[in-house]
Every structure is written in structure tokens, then in C-alpha cells.
Design an enzyme around this catalytic site. Structure first.
Site, PDB file in Angstrom:
ATOM      1  N   VAL A  23       0.855  -1.181   0.000  1.00 20.54           N
ATOM      2  CA  VAL A  23       0.000   0.000   0.000  1.00 20.54           C
ATOM      3  C   VAL A  23       0.893   1.234   0.000  1.00 20.54           C
ATOM      4  O   VAL A  23       1.779   1.362   0.853  1.00 20.54           O
ATOM      5  CB  VAL A  23      -0.926   0.027   1.235  1.00 20.54           C
ATOM      6  N   CYS A  24       0.664   2.132  -0.941  1.00 22.90           N
ATOM      7  CA  CYS A  24       1.344   3.419  -0.987  1.00 22.90           C
ATOM      8  C   CYS A  24       2.858   3.187  -1.013  1.00 22.90           C
ATOM      9  O   CYS A  24       3.353   2.391  -1.795  1.00 22.90           O
ATOM     10  CB  CYS A  24       0.877   4.279   0.186  1.00 22.90           C
ATOM     11  N   THR A  25       3.623   3.829  -0.135  1.00 22.31           N
ATOM     12  CA  THR A  25       5.073   3.650  -0.142  1.00 22.31           C
ATOM     13  C   THR A  25       5.506   2.325   0.474  1.00 22.31           C
ATOM     14  O   THR A  25       6.699   2.008   0.438  1.00 22.31           O
ATOM     15  CB  THR A  25       5.783   4.817   0.570  1.00 22.31           C
TER      16      THR A  25
END
Length: 193
Positions: free
Chosen positions: A102-104
Site C-alpha cells: 500500500v502506498c510507499t
């Protein structure tokens, strides 16, 4: 067998990146989905301090091979330099675990070599770095490449979890969760053929 999901927590984890998927998975279980979600830490059970200072007690140690789906939330700058975590991410995927970022959190997967040459996405501010590290960056909210699923943006964990519920438990459970949460999946889900 229930879908065994682990969400990897660590000091510096971004709150929304893990609580969004946790909320979706909890509602899916309440709606009849066969799911068992466990919050895990890399080394041992204990407390983590999240990105914005929230303290969370994590009940279990991470066993890289004891899940069907592992979700790695963002904020993982410390994990990128942890050779044990990186090795265990590879071990998990080799054992048949679907690894999701998720995301970074996707950058942690990249540091482990899991995104090299594969379709993936991450937060818009990290896409150039992901591409420079060999990821085939796709402009989509969620990118599903089989045993590697990635999502871009802080709130994208909700969409990733809804997609995984659709994929693993069926659309009717996902629709029920959307109704309960008063939220509809947003953005494109790109799937490899």
C-alpha cells in the site's frame, strides 16, 4: 479454509495505510467472508509507534509463510534497510503468499526485489523511484499481477482490500462491505492477463 491475512506493522507505519485495509477486512468477515486477519510485527509481538504518533499493540510476530495474503503498509523507510525483513518478504512470496503493498509500502517490496520487471504502482511522489528500481509502473489505483498486488496513494489501501475481497471472496461480499462503509471502490484496477 479462511483467507489468512497478515498486516505488517512497524515503527513509522502510516496509520491510514493499515487501518483502511483492516477496517475493510473486518467488515468483510462480519458480512460472511471467510477471512482471518492478524496484525503482525517483524520480530515479536509488542507496541509500535505509527507515523503520526499513534501507539498500537501488535498481538503476533510475523511468520512469513503463515498467510495467504500479506499487506505491507507505507511509511516503511526503516524496513527498506532491514535485510531480515527483505529476505522474509522474498521467502513469503516463494512460499505462495500474495504480497501486497500500500502506498510507499511498495517501496519496501521494491527494496526486496519483488517489483523488478513487474507491473506495479505506488504513491505518485515515489513512482519515479519505483521505475528507477526496475518496476514497470502502471498508472492505476490498484495493480494486480497475481502474487504481487500494489496500490498507489494513502487511502488506496481501502481500494486494495476491497479488490482483494472481490478477487478472493467474491463481489457480493465486497458490495456488502461498500454498503456498510458507505464507500465505493475508486480508480482503476489493472490486472495482468
Amino acid at each position: 479454509m479462511p483467507l489468512r491475512v497478515q498486516i505488517l506493522l512497524y515503527d513509522g507505519v502510516e496509520e491510514q495505510d493499515f487501518i483502511g485495509p483492516r477496517d475493510v477486512l473486518g467488515h468483510a468477515e462480519s458480512a460472511g467472508g471467510q477471512i482471518r486477519t492478524t496484525l503482525v510485527r517483524p520480530s515479536a509481538p509488542g507496541e509500535v509507534t505509527c507515523f503520526f504518533g499513534t501507539g498500537v499493540t501488535v498481538p503476533a510476530a510475523w511468520d512469513p509463510t503463515d498467510a495467504d495474503l500479506l499487506i505491507v503498509p507505507g511509511g516503511g523507510d526503516r524496513l527498506i534497510n532491514d535485510p531480515d525483513v527483505l529476505r522474509d518478504l522474498v521467502r513469503a512470496q516463494q512460499a505462495g503468499v500474495i504480497v501486497a503493498g500500500v502506498c510507499t509500502g511498495v517501496m519496501v517490496l521494491s527494496a526486496a526485489g519483488l517489483t523488478k520487471g513487474r507491473p506495479c504502482t505506488t504513491h505518485h511522489l515515489a513512482k519515479a523511484d519505483l521505475a528507477a528500481q526496475g518496476g514497470k509502473v502502471i498508472d492505476a489505483r490498484v495493480v494486480d499481477d497475481g502474487n504481487l498486488v500494489t496500490a498507489g496513494g494513502v487511502t488506496s489501501g481501502i481500494d486494495l482490500a476491497l479488490w482483494m475481497i472481490t478477487r478472493e471472496c467474491g463481489a457480493s461480499i465486497a458490495i456488502s462491505v461498500e454498503s456498510i462503509m458507505e464507500y465505493e471502490q475508486r480508480g482503476v484496477v489493472w490486472r495482468s492477463s
